[in-house]
Design a protein around this motif. Structure first.
Motif, mmCIF file in Angstrom:
data_model
loop_
_atom_site.group_PDB
_atom_site.id
_atom_site.type_symbol
_atom_site.label_atom_id
_atom_site.label_comp_id
_atom_site.label_asym_id
_atom_site.label_seq_id
_atom_site.Cartn_x
_atom_site.Cartn_y
_atom_site.Cartn_z
ATOM 1 N N ALA A 190 0.197 -4.897 14.998
ATOM 2 C CA ALA A 190 1.008 -4.278 14.211
ATOM 3 C C ALA A 190 0.693 -2.878 14.050
ATOM 4 O O ALA A 190 -0.498 -2.670 13.920
ATOM 5 C CB ALA A 190 1.229 -5.274 12.877
ATOM 6 N N PHE A 191 1.404 -2.036 13.102
ATOM 7 C CA PHE A 191 1.041 -0.758 12.797
ATOM 8 C C PHE A 191 1.680 -0.940 11.380
ATOM 9 O O PHE A 191 2.880 -1.315 10.992
ATOM 10 C CB PHE A 191 2.151 0.281 13.624
ATOM 11 N N PHE A 192 0.821 -0.256 10.528
ATOM 12 C CA PHE A 192 1.658 0.133 9.128
ATOM 13 C C PHE A 192 2.287 1.436 8.965
ATOM 14 O O PHE A 192 1.649 2.422 9.492
ATOM 15 C CB PHE A 192 0.252 0.069 8.147
ATOM 16 N N VAL A 193 3.399 1.623 8.358
ATOM 17 C CA VAL A 193 4.049 2.920 8.594
ATOM 18 C C VAL A 193 4.568 3.312 6.982
ATOM 19 O O VAL A 193 5.221 2.476 6.711
ATOM 20 C CB VAL A 193 5.415 2.709 9.564
ATOM 21 N N PRO A 194 4.515 4.311 6.709
ATOM 22 C CA PRO A 194 5.070 5.068 5.593
ATOM 23 C C PRO A 194 6.335 4.942 5.667
ATOM 24 O O PRO A 194 7.153 5.334 6.710
ATOM 25 C CB PRO A 194 4.219 6.156 5.170
ATOM 26 N N ASN A 245 0.849 -1.111 0.129
ATOM 27 C CA ASN A 245 0.000 0.090 0.038
ATOM 28 C C ASN A 245 0.704 1.225 0.018
ATOM 29 O O ASN A 245 0.680 2.008 0.837
ATOM 30 C CB ASN A 245 -0.865 0.198 1.169
ATOM 31 N N PRO A 246 1.677 1.509 -1.003
ATOM 32 C CA PRO A 246 2.544 2.774 -1.072
ATOM 33 C C PRO A 246 1.556 3.853 -1.004
ATOM 34 O O PRO A 246 0.444 3.764 -1.724
ATOM 35 C CB PRO A 246 3.271 2.663 -2.204
ATOM 36 N N GLY A 247 1.901 5.070 -0.406
ATOM 37 C CA GLY A 247 1.345 6.224 -0.404
ATOM 38 C C GLY A 247 0.103 6.221 0.720
ATOM 39 O O GLY A 247 -0.316 7.357 1.204
ATOM 40 N N HIS A 248 -0.284 5.234 1.358
ATOM 41 C CA HIS A 248 -1.243 5.200 2.537
ATOM 42 C C HIS A 248 -0.568 5.747 3.660
ATOM 43 O O HIS A 248 0.482 5.557 3.990
ATOM 44 C CB HIS A 248 -1.643 3.737 2.764
ATOM 45 N N GLU A 249 -1.456 6.387 4.557
ATOM 46 C CA GLU A 249 -0.988 6.951 5.781
ATOM 47 C C GLU A 249 -0.859 5.965 6.897
ATOM 48 O O GLU A 249 -1.350 4.806 6.655
ATOM 49 C CB GLU A 249 -2.082 7.946 6.299
#
Length: 187
Positions: free
Chosen positions: A123-127, A95-99
């Motif tokens: 978990a956390f998603f981190v740009p 998911n490139p570009g997602h916050e």
């Protein structure tokens, strides 16, 4: 050798492509990689599109350990204003570009669900542009918990085994769940 045979067959089927005519071949025919900025990208040189930060913890009815793990999660959420930012996509999606967002945690009082982790985790998603700050923040405050950091390129094996890092105890990961393995792959 098999790749060469496949390319020759594709060339024959499309009318004018040959094994040496790589630049003219449509991306859909290029096996094992993506064309990125004029170069073939494979899992050896895949572009990192985002990151995950996982916190692994023992549940085993250890209430204090669970509470401590979720206190760290709450602090991270508060620090990065993620109260209303729940990840609404598959954890495997780069998911490139997602916050930045927080994946919904599994219930620590239930058996561990499917996935590569052999203990409970969240978990956390981190740009990319926030990874240095976010990873520094959490590893400096992790306490007794173990943190697993890994990139997301679509090449799950490399992301989880070759390009990852633990802060604290390194846990075993079950690679049989990591089936997506080409640049940009979305399960």
């Amino acid at each position: 050798m098999l790749l060469l045979v496949v390319l020759l067959l594709i060339g024959g089927a499309t009318g004018h492509y040959t094994a040496h005519d790589w630049a003219a071949m449509p991306n859909s025919f290029k096996y094992g990689g993506l064309l990125q900025n004029g170069r073939l990208e494979t899992c050896e040189n895949a572009t990192i599109l985002s990151y995950h930060i996982h916190v692994l913890y023992w549940s085993n009815n250890n209430t204090e350990h669970i509470e401590s793990a979720f206190k760290l999660r709450d602090q991270f959420i508060e620090r990065y204003n993620l109260e209303d930012k729940v990840c609404d996509f598959s954890p495997g999606d780069p998911n490139p570009g997602h916050e930045m967002c927080a994946f919904r945690p599994e219930d620590p009082h239930q058996p561990i669900g499917g996935g590569p982790f052999l203990t409970h985790q969240y978990a956390f998603f981190v740009p990319i542009q926030q990874m240095t700050e976010a990873s520094s923040w959490i590893i400096q405050r992790r306490g007794e918990h173990d943190v697993f950091l890994h990139p997301n390129s679509g090449c799950f094996h490399n992301d989880h085994f070759l390009w990852s890092a633990f802060s604290g105890q390194a846990w075993q990961i079950d690679g049989s769940f990591l089936r997506c393995n080409y640049p940009g792959c979305k399960p």
